[in-house]
Design a protein around this motif. Structure first.
Motif, PDB file in Angstrom:
ATOM      1  N   CYS A  63      27.937  35.725  38.189  1.00  0.00           N
ATOM      2  CA  CYS A  63      28.585  34.787  37.275  1.00  0.00           C
ATOM      3  C   CYS A  63      28.175  35.064  35.834  1.00  0.00           C
ATOM      4  O   CYS A  63      27.193  35.764  35.573  1.00  0.00           O
ATOM      5  N   ALA A 111      30.103  31.201  30.487  1.00  0.00           N
ATOM      6  CA  ALA A 111      31.397  30.635  30.867  1.00  0.00           C
ATOM      7  C   ALA A 111      31.203  29.256  31.465  1.00  0.00           C
ATOM      8  O   ALA A 111      30.376  29.072  32.370  1.00  0.00           O
ATOM      9  N   LEU A 112      31.924  28.267  30.968  1.00  0.00           N
ATOM     10  CA  LEU A 112      31.833  26.921  31.496  1.00  0.00           C
ATOM     11  C   LEU A 112      32.361  26.894  32.924  1.00  0.00           C
ATOM     12  O   LEU A 112      33.387  27.492  33.235  1.00  0.00           O
ATOM     13  N   ASP A 113      31.653  26.189  33.795  1.00  0.00           N
ATOM     14  CA  ASP A 113      32.056  26.045  35.191  1.00  0.00           C
ATOM     15  C   ASP A 113      32.307  27.407  35.838  1.00  0.00           C
ATOM     16  O   ASP A 113      33.300  27.618  36.536  1.00  0.00           O
ATOM     17  N   ALA A 114      31.380  28.340  35.603  1.00  0.00           N
ATOM     18  CA  ALA A 114      31.557  29.703  36.105  1.00  0.00           C
ATOM     19  C   ALA A 114      31.526  29.781  37.621  1.00  0.00           C
ATOM     20  O   ALA A 114      32.099  30.702  38.206  1.00  0.00           O
ATOM     21  N   GLU A 148      32.674  23.643  41.369  1.00  0.00           N
ATOM     22  CA  GLU A 148      32.015  22.366  41.663  1.00  0.00           C
ATOM     23  C   GLU A 148      30.938  22.536  42.731  1.00  0.00           C
ATOM     24  O   GLU A 148      31.140  23.202  43.742  1.00  0.00           O
ATOM     25  N   GLU A 163      25.854  26.167  40.461  1.00  0.00           N
ATOM     26  CA  GLU A 163      25.420  26.408  39.095  1.00  0.00           C
ATOM     27  C   GLU A 163      25.162  27.890  38.886  1.00  0.00           C
ATOM     28  O   GLU A 163      24.772  28.602  39.809  1.00  0.00           O
ATOM     29  N   CYS A 164      25.412  28.355  37.668  1.00  0.00           N
ATOM     30  CA  CYS A 164      25.144  29.745  37.306  1.00  0.00           C
ATOM     31  C   CYS A 164      23.719  29.826  36.770  1.00  0.00           C
ATOM     32  O   CYS A 164      23.386  29.216  35.748  1.00  0.00           O
TER      33      CYS A 164
END
Length: 251
Positions: A220, A224-227, A230, A233-234
């Motif tokens: 990831c 990048a947001l929301d890589a 849901e 987490e990255c």
């Protein structure tokens, strides 16, 4: 932590792993400076620390020596969930107790079964032998379940996601787990060799799966947001903090 992101690598202080430090030192997250620093142990037992401080491990010893530092005594009582390494007083155990397998536990004698309450076993831990509840025979508190961690270990957890290792993973896979106090996430991941770049499928990276085991993670981009989507987490998944992968999120 006070970190900078440069050229795809996260820099959070003077070291990234124990291998960056002199012999006898470990790469420790210094809570005062909010940076990673090479530090040696400053104590072996509580008596070596000033009043209101206790001697606790701040590294697991997985890649170097176990480093012990004097930290404030915690607030959690026997049997309550706790942070494995010191993060805050709120997540640490009272003086006289140690955090063993995510639970505040009393010390014991390995050769004396009577040194633990009924239904508990005496196990070696980072802070010396400690009593651990065998939930297979004693059960768990209301709202908790006795969850299998591996072939021989079980623990009472309030929140559980994933059904391995009770449901076996496929060939060439391992049941990875993340524990945070009394919550746990379990998922199957392919085994890999960190010395071979092609040991994971395309789009994945080889990262830490356990003290001596490596597994694949979905690669990831931390910028990048929301890589990861849901529930994931990255985060850095290698000892040197250079590789990023998706890992289940625990609040």
């Amino acid at each position: 932590m006070l970190c900078s992101f440069d050229g795809g690598v996260l820099h959070c202080g003077a070291c990234r792993s124990d291998s960056d430090c002199p012999a006898g030192n470990g790469c420790v997250a210094n809570r005062e400076t909010r940076r990673f620093e090479c530090l040696a142990s400053e104590c072996e037992e509580d008596a070596h620390c000033f009043a209101d401080l206790v001697c606790r491990p701040v590294t697991t010893g997985a890649t170097g020596p176990v480093i012990r530092r004097c930290v404030p005594a915690g607030m959690r009582h026997e049997g309550e969930p706790c942070d494995g390494l010191f993060i805050s007083q709120e997540g640490a155990c009272l003086e006289g107790l140690s955090c063993h397998r995510g639970t505040c536990s009393r010390p014991c004698q390995l050769q004396d079964a009577a040194s633990c309450p009924e239904g508990h076993v005496c196990e070696e831990g980072l802070n010396g032998p400690a009593c651990f509840l065998d939930c297979r025979s004693r059960g768990c508190a209301k709202g908790q379940q006795c969850k299998q961690l591996n072939d021989a270990e079980y623990q009472c957890l309030s929140n559980v996601e994933g059904d391995c290792p009770e449901t076996p993973c496929g060939d060439g896979e391992r049941c990875n787990l993340r524990l945070s106090q009394d919550s746990g996430v379990f998922w199957c991941a392919p085994l890999c060799n960190p010395l071979h770049e092609d040991s994971c499928p395309a789009g994945q990276v080889c990262g830490i799966g356990g003290p001596t085991i490596s597994t694949c993670y979905r690669r990831c981009d931390p910028m990048a947001l929301d890589a990861c989507g849901e529930g994931w987490e990255c985060t850095t998944v290698t000892e040197d903090l250079t590789q990023w992968g998706c890992r289940p999120f625990i609040p």
